[in-house]
Design a protein around this motif. Sequence first.
Motif, mmCIF file in Angstrom:
data_model
loop_
_atom_site.group_PDB
_atom_site.id
_atom_site.type_symbol
_atom_site.label_atom_id
_atom_site.label_comp_id
_atom_site.label_asym_id
_atom_site.label_seq_id
_atom_site.Cartn_x
_atom_site.Cartn_y
_atom_site.Cartn_z
ATOM 1 N N ILE A 70 0.846 -1.198 0.000
ATOM 2 C CA ILE A 70 0.000 0.000 0.000
ATOM 3 C C ILE A 70 0.881 1.248 0.000
ATOM 4 C CG2 ILE A 70 -1.657 1.363 1.319
ATOM 5 C CD1 ILE A 70 -2.878 -1.166 2.356
ATOM 6 N N GLY A 71 1.897 1.242 0.864
ATOM 7 C CA GLY A 71 2.788 2.399 0.930
ATOM 8 C C GLY A 71 3.484 2.641 -0.397
ATOM 9 N N VAL A 72 4.005 1.557 -0.998
ATOM 10 C CA VAL A 72 4.730 1.694 -2.259
ATOM 11 C C VAL A 72 3.808 2.201 -3.368
ATOM 12 C CG1 VAL A 72 5.737 0.325 -4.110
ATOM 13 C CG2 VAL A 72 6.575 0.068 -1.791
ATOM 14 N N THR A 73 2.594 1.667 -3.411
ATOM 15 C CA THR A 73 1.691 2.038 -4.490
ATOM 16 C C THR A 73 1.239 3.491 -4.328
ATOM 17 O OG1 THR A 73 0.081 0.911 -5.889
ATOM 18 C CG2 THR A 73 -0.674 1.462 -3.702
ATOM 19 N N LEU A 74 1.070 3.936 -3.079
ATOM 20 C CA LEU A 74 0.682 5.336 -2.872
ATOM 21 C C LEU A 74 1.823 6.283 -3.229
ATOM 22 C CD1 LEU A 74 -1.400 5.297 0.434
ATOM 23 C CD2 LEU A 74 -2.204 5.505 -1.902
ATOM 24 N N THR A 75 3.033 5.986 -2.758
ATOM 25 C CA THR A 75 4.150 6.880 -3.119
ATOM 26 C C THR A 75 4.338 6.879 -4.626
ATOM 27 O OG1 THR A 75 5.486 5.112 -2.176
ATOM 28 C CG2 THR A 75 5.811 7.285 -1.273
ATOM 29 N N TYR A 76 4.144 5.714 -5.247
ATOM 30 C CA TYR A 76 4.342 5.713 -6.694
ATOM 31 C C TYR A 76 3.285 6.569 -7.387
ATOM 32 C CZ TYR A 76 5.445 4.495 -11.390
ATOM 33 O OH TYR A 76 5.822 4.605 -12.703
ATOM 34 N N SER A 77 2.020 6.395 -7.010
ATOM 35 C CA SER A 77 0.990 7.070 -7.785
ATOM 36 C C SER A 77 0.944 8.564 -7.477
ATOM 37 C CB SER A 77 -0.377 6.433 -7.539
ATOM 38 O OG SER A 77 -0.792 6.664 -6.224
ATOM 39 N N ILE A 78 1.373 8.979 -6.305
ATOM 40 C CA ILE A 78 1.283 10.403 -5.980
ATOM 41 C C ILE A 78 2.607 11.123 -6.189
ATOM 42 C CG2 ILE A 78 0.959 11.978 -4.030
ATOM 43 C CD1 ILE A 78 -1.357 10.005 -3.264
ATOM 44 N N LEU A 79 3.719 10.472 -5.874
ATOM 45 C CA LEU A 79 5.019 11.121 -6.035
ATOM 46 C C LEU A 79 5.752 10.644 -7.278
ATOM 47 C CD1 LEU A 79 5.681 10.646 -2.322
ATOM 48 C CD2 LEU A 79 5.560 12.862 -3.396
ATOM 49 N N ARG A 80 5.210 9.643 -7.945
ATOM 50 C CA ARG A 80 5.738 9.156 -9.222
ATOM 51 C C ARG A 80 7.138 8.577 -9.145
ATOM 52 N NH1 ARG A 80 1.520 10.055 -12.958
ATOM 53 N NH2 ARG A 80 0.096 11.003 -11.530
ATOM 54 N N PHE A 81 7.453 7.877 -8.073
ATOM 55 C CA PHE A 81 8.719 7.136 -8.094
ATOM 56 C C PHE A 81 8.626 5.888 -7.230
ATOM 57 C CE2 PHE A 81 11.252 7.586 -4.164
ATOM 58 C CZ PHE A 81 10.469 8.475 -3.464
ATOM 59 N N VAL A 113 -4.542 14.225 -7.007
ATOM 60 C CA VAL A 113 -3.136 14.510 -7.303
ATOM 61 C C VAL A 113 -2.534 13.383 -8.131
ATOM 62 C CG1 VAL A 113 -0.841 14.821 -6.292
ATOM 63 C CG2 VAL A 113 -2.813 15.979 -5.299
ATOM 64 N N SER A 114 -2.920 12.136 -7.836
ATOM 65 C CA SER A 114 -2.327 11.033 -8.593
ATOM 66 C C SER A 114 -2.816 11.046 -10.040
ATOM 67 C CB SER A 114 -2.621 9.693 -7.923
ATOM 68 O OG SER A 114 -3.899 9.232 -8.271
ATOM 69 N N GLN A 115 -4.046 11.511 -10.276
ATOM 70 C CA GLN A 115 -4.554 11.514 -11.653
ATOM 71 C C GLN A 115 -4.062 12.706 -12.460
ATOM 72 O OE1 GLN A 115 -8.855 10.906 -11.733
ATOM 73 N NE2 GLN A 115 -8.604 9.451 -10.074
ATOM 74 N N ASN A 116 -3.916 13.846 -11.823
ATOM 75 C CA ASN A 116 -3.524 15.037 -12.560
ATOM 76 C C ASN A 116 -3.034 16.113 -11.587
ATOM 77 O OD1 ASN A 116 -3.316 17.317 -14.122
ATOM 78 N ND2 ASN A 116 -5.143 16.875 -15.326
ATOM 79 N N PRO A 117 -1.721 16.096 -11.287
ATOM 80 C CA PRO A 117 -1.199 17.021 -10.285
ATOM 81 C C PRO A 117 -1.426 18.495 -10.660
ATOM 82 C CG PRO A 117 0.516 15.511 -11.062
ATOM 83 C CD PRO A 117 -0.706 15.206 -11.843
ATOM 84 N N GLY A 150 -1.213 2.282 -7.838
ATOM 85 C CA GLY A 150 -2.151 3.321 -7.434
ATOM 86 C C GLY A 150 -3.390 2.769 -6.761
ATOM 87 N N SER A 151 -3.626 1.468 -6.868
ATOM 88 C CA SER A 151 -4.839 0.887 -6.301
ATOM 89 C C SER A 151 -4.564 0.264 -4.935
ATOM 90 C CB SER A 151 -5.383 -0.169 -7.259
ATOM 91 O OG SER A 151 -6.274 -1.023 -6.587
ATOM 92 N N VAL A 152 -5.241 0.776 -3.909
ATOM 93 C CA VAL A 152 -5.047 0.220 -2.566
ATOM 94 C C VAL A 152 -5.608 -1.207 -2.467
ATOM 95 C CG1 VAL A 152 -5.702 0.472 -0.138
ATOM 96 C CG2 VAL A 152 -4.892 2.436 -1.424
ATOM 97 N N PRO A 153 -6.860 -1.454 -2.912
ATOM 98 C CA PRO A 153 -7.339 -2.844 -2.873
ATOM 99 C C PRO A 153 -6.447 -3.753 -3.710
ATOM 100 C CG PRO A 153 -9.133 -1.337 -3.437
ATOM 101 C CD PRO A 153 -7.879 -0.532 -3.446
ATOM 102 N N GLY A 154 -5.945 -3.236 -4.837
ATOM 103 C CA GLY A 154 -5.063 -4.021 -5.695
ATOM 104 C C GLY A 154 -3.797 -4.422 -4.966
#
Lengths: 302, 310, 256
Positions: free
Chosen positions: A21-32, A185-189, A249-253
Amino acid sequence: MNPQFLIDGLLTGSMIGLGAIGVTLTYSILRFSNFAHGDLMAWGTYATLLIVGAITALFGKVAPFSPLSFGWPLMLALALAMVVTGGLALLLDRILFSRLRAKGQMIIVVMASFGASMALRNMLEFLFTSRPAYFSRAIQIAMPVGFGLRITPDQIALLILTAVLVTLVHLIMTRSRIGREMRAVSQNPALARVAGIDVARVVRFTWLIGGALACVAGVMIGVLVQIRPLMGFDMLLPIFAAAILGGIGSVPGAVLGGLIIGLSEAAAVQIVGAEWRAAVAFLILMAVLFIRPIGLFGVKER
Amino acid sequence: MELLSYAAFFLTTALVFALITLGLNLQWGLTGLFNVGVAGFVAVGAYVSAILTTPDDAARIGGFALPLPLGWLAAMLAAGLVAAIVGVATLRLKSDYLAITTFGVAVVVQLVALNAQGLTGGPFGIGFIPRPFATLAETPLIFNLANLAVVALVTLLVYLALEHLAKSPWGRVLKALREDERAAISLGKSARFYRVQAFALGGAVMGLAGAVQAHFIGFIAPENYLPTLTFQVWTMLIVGGSGSNRGAVLGSILVWAIWVGSGTFVAAFVPTDQQARAAALQIVAIGVMLCLILLLRPSGLLRARVPREG
Amino acid sequence: MTRTVLSVTDLVAGYEPGVPIVRGASLTVREGEIVVVLGPNGAGKSSFIKAIAGLVPIFSGTVMLDDEEITKVPAHQLVRRGLAFVPQTENIFPLMSVEDNLKVAGGMLDRRDMTGRIEEMYGLFPDLRDKRRIAAGNLSGGQRQMVAVARALMVRPKLLVLDEPSAGLSPKFVSMVFHMLADIRKAGVTILLVEQNAKAALAIGDRACVLVEGRNAHEGRADALWDDPVVAELYLGRRHAAGPSASDKPMPEAQP
């Protein structure tokens, strides 16, 4: 095949999922891709260990909640350490990642996270040595729960904790203001800024959630297995694989991806042996990249 | 005399690192491909060459006692092939996927090295790897100088070849792809093909480096190829300034000198029971250095020219 | 004299220092007006209003919103000050439902106000009410534009700024969008927009300015600009020889 692998897989999958969850959130919001995420897990665990030690020093030995192996000191310590780990993630962002992000070269940020990972992990090795540590030496009796499955009270407690946390994060993401802002923010900063969203605040919140969940995942490993400086880094590949399998980017995923990888690892341990466990995540990762790189719940990037 | 012998030994090791760094520079400096599994590719080269050239061993498959150049060639082919497969799988996706996949490659190679006892010797590794000047081993100075000469020659050849490639039309396409994302998109599929080629070639150079090192030490084991190796090589490239082959070589020598120097210091002044901890602190310091250079001097320490952002 | 909502003075702005795209443009928008910025391709129209919206760095000049200087205010705080911007493309959050698109823009409203405001938006754009649960990215081009505008209106801006709202839409939707803007003005919102479609924009606009090479080249009442032969031929793509005819003439709108 012994059905016990279901329980083992569920537990491993929970740890992986919380990390993912942490990795997917940092990736989708901070893009790395944050290669230091596993080391946040380890830092969170050692922080918990230190706080438990401090509590024991202050209040003397506290009896565990029977039949669990731990009592309120660990729970309090975990809550505090979640904040500490979130704070550590924020600090890393402040002194390192945010500055490199401002230069706009995201892959440099990935490289910096790799450097930070090395430094963080070896700092733990310096402070605590590579000798394993434990929250409790008590041995728990696994209870039979039918179908030939056995589970310990600690394991039940931690599975429930995972379920609660995952539900909570899901609700935050879908129902709350900060969750909507994170998705925006993850879809369009750029549009998020135009819509009046304070992107810096969203970034801070993302690190806090990611760090806190990393801490929980680490403590789970600490309670069920052992505490080592390498404990988080060793989880990094399954965590990344779970995040990609679930769809970035998907938490359930991320959670589902974690469970799938956890169950596959547990099955592989029975079929080919424990020493090949780490290869499972890699095989799944390669399969996803070849067949469906956007993952189960992923959406094509703009 | 002993000092000279040691200097030759030091330089040989540093030049092996320089070879790996040259491979990484082709992938990252020239093409912008991020490889977090350098250690894996080096290991593939080392093991392939070792298995092919060692004398027959009842304990494991292999031991074909093939001539050394054949082992080196096979090492390059094998590591290059692994890199090509990874490239095909990930280079159509965002750069992070390549990073994660290469990281996974290193994990799996490590796993195979540790567990496929029948092939790799497991945790004990492979010994009796033929050394080109084994007959000279009785006089360390001459032996070390001879090794240095071979490694230096290989490094020089690879260096010249890479310089030539970078200036060739092929290298110019890579640079253009890297600097102009639109050009890359308009080239589409063929852009990806160029990148796969560069990634595979870089992997082959790393494989060669692994083989060369295996043959001048004579012994390999899984613990030689931990993530720390990847990290060292990255630091070498960043210190030297990515994009420059000269920087890659100089950065390798400098960082290896710092590494060995601080290691000697630790060995001399830190009590034996604390040395593992001190070694950890050594890595912390290098990690912090890597981050500081990325923050403050992204063009590298040794590079005077105007930075071309990596 | 009506109140001035926006006044821009000698604005110089661009993405890279030393390479200004906007080179000293000025503009005033009064309460209740629709003001149109026109100009040939590459004139810096889009950069001009993006600079006003805080998205392009401003090198010199001032931007005043209701007597408050907003030149250095970051984009995300401008909404709070009463300036809402609708970008030309990618102006919705495609994976979020229509309602979440509105909610995320109304973050600063309290819960009751938010619900009421969303209802008002559905009143203004009835099509959106039925689609409230649908991901905005799955709507038609015209409906997406409605979501984008409704999102901007959520916080009751003093000034609505739009970058080419008709770009990329089919003719049917173009006329729909302009009718929508006229309705929004009637509801009391002041509007500033950049347009390529000079004819349609001047038809609903009160005043217009023509930007050439980053500077004001012409300005005046919308109908007067439309009738100016030089402006018409050079910048509005309209043959002078044809002359102003009844069918070409924009609908006269009463000056506020």
